[in-house]
Motif scaffolding. Structure first.
Motif, PDB file in Angstrom:
ATOM      1  N   VAL A 138       0.864  -1.443  -0.130  1.00  0.00           N
ATOM      2  CA  VAL A 138       0.338  -0.252   0.473  1.00  0.00           C
ATOM      3  C   VAL A 138       0.453   1.385   0.282  1.00  0.00           C
ATOM      4  O   VAL A 138       1.974   1.401   0.861  1.00  0.00           O
ATOM      5  N   LYS A 176       3.564   0.763   4.807  1.00  0.00           N
ATOM      6  CA  LYS A 176       3.606  -0.085   5.553  1.00  0.00           C
ATOM      7  C   LYS A 176       2.917  -0.936   4.687  1.00  0.00           C
ATOM      8  O   LYS A 176       2.874  -0.794   3.711  1.00  0.00           O
ATOM      9  N   ASN A 177       2.468  -2.389   5.219  1.00  0.00           N
ATOM     10  CA  ASN A 177       2.540  -3.510   4.945  1.00  0.00           C
ATOM     11  C   ASN A 177       1.767  -4.540   5.568  1.00  0.00           C
ATOM     12  O   ASN A 177       1.024  -4.349   6.849  1.00  0.00           O
ATOM     13  N   VAL A 178       0.549  -5.253   5.011  1.00  0.00           N
ATOM     14  CA  VAL A 178      -0.684  -5.571   5.640  1.00  0.00           C
ATOM     15  C   VAL A 178      -0.317  -6.893   5.390  1.00  0.00           C
ATOM     16  O   VAL A 178      -0.258  -7.525   4.192  1.00  0.00           O
ATOM     17  N   VAL A 181      -0.181  -5.456  10.479  1.00  0.00           N
ATOM     18  CA  VAL A 181       0.200  -4.378   9.519  1.00  0.00           C
ATOM     19  C   VAL A 181       1.481  -3.454  10.245  1.00  0.00           C
ATOM     20  O   VAL A 181       1.488  -3.666  11.831  1.00  0.00           O
ATOM     21  N   THR A 227       4.536  -1.283   9.854  1.00  0.00           N
ATOM     22  CA  THR A 227       5.015   0.448   9.498  1.00  0.00           C
ATOM     23  C   THR A 227       6.666   1.335   9.992  1.00  0.00           C
ATOM     24  O   THR A 227       6.848   0.274  11.062  1.00  0.00           O
ATOM     25  N   HIS A 264      -8.728  -4.775   8.580  1.00  0.00           N
ATOM     26  CA  HIS A 264      -6.925  -4.428   7.638  1.00  0.00           C
ATOM     27  C   HIS A 264      -7.396  -2.546   7.407  1.00  0.00           C
ATOM     28  O   HIS A 264      -6.294  -2.026   8.111  1.00  0.00           O
ATOM     29  N   THR A 265      -8.843  -2.261   7.441  1.00  0.00           N
ATOM     30  CA  THR A 265      -8.143  -0.345   7.095  1.00  0.00           C
ATOM     31  C   THR A 265      -8.333   0.450   8.281  1.00  0.00           C
ATOM     32  O   THR A 265      -7.411   0.874   8.646  1.00  0.00           O
ATOM     33  N   GLN A 272      -4.329  -0.318   9.835  1.00  0.00           N
ATOM     34  CA  GLN A 272      -3.784   0.324   9.011  1.00  0.00           C
ATOM     35  C   GLN A 272      -3.923   1.702   9.055  1.00  0.00           C
ATOM     36  O   GLN A 272      -3.176   2.480   9.110  1.00  0.00           O
ATOM     37  N   GLU A 274      -0.807   4.037  10.782  1.00  0.00           N
ATOM     38  CA  GLU A 274      -0.771   5.241  11.062  1.00  0.00           C
ATOM     39  C   GLU A 274      -0.231   6.311  12.301  1.00  0.00           C
ATOM     40  O   GLU A 274       0.643   7.244  12.103  1.00  0.00           O
TER      41      GLU A 274
END
Length: 171
Positions: free
Chosen positions: A117, A121-123, A132, A134, A149-150, A153, A157
């Motif tokens: 994404v 970051k990665n999921v 996730v 970061t 996952h949303t 994320q 952040e």
């Protein structure tokens, strides 16, 4: 063992008085319940610290210890929402965050699925949960749990900007 079981075990240890006392300083690296801003009410289920080697196996991203050096300072906090959703934040300090991030991508991609994404970051999906990753300066962060996952994320952040705002650790 997934994060839900680890959180329940930590709660039992805390209730029995066997959990190590948490010093005020380390918690500043971790999010507070009010920072998980998704409309739910979150509470802290457990907080801990030690080295990456000490981290409970259920909290290691994708179960792969190779992601960070064994002696790296590690802090974690588990949260529970009123609807039963769980989230755990793991912060690894004093590491080459980009290297840890690359290891997360490579190792977690090997056993599950990883989505790229925009941004750092990665999921990954592992053991029925979402993770996730970061990074911020010399810190590598993973948020995982039963939240979507949303949501994870967004939490990642928030964790990244929180760590950026507090700066480098003082040794």
């Amino acid at each position: 063992m997934n994060r839900t079981i680890v959180t329940l075990m930590a709660l039992l240890y805390a209730a029995c008085g066997t959990a190590a006392p948490e010093r005020a300083g380390p918690a500043s690296l971790l999010l507070e319940p009010g920072q998980l801003n998704d409309g739910r009410t979150w509470t802290v289920a457990a907080t801990g610290h030690g080295t990456w080697r000490d981290l409970d196996a259920g909290l290691v991203p994708c179960g792969k210890r190779v992601i960070a050096p064994m002696e790296a300072a590690t802090r974690w906090r588990s949260f529970t929402a009123t609807d039963g959703t769980t989230t755990t934040q793991v912060v690894v300090s004093g590491v080459d965050a980009m290297e840890a991030f690359k290891f997360f991508y490579a190792e977690c991609g090997a056993i599950g699925s990883v989505d790229s994404v925009p941004g750092p970051k990665n999921v990954a999906r592992h053991d029925g949960e979402v993770e996730v990753a970061t990074m911020s300066k010399d810190r590598f962060v993973v948020l995982g749990g039963t939240a979507s996952h949303t949501q994870l994320q967004l939490f990642a952040e928030t964790a990244r900007t929180h760590l950026d705002a507090i700066g480098r650790p003082h040794h």
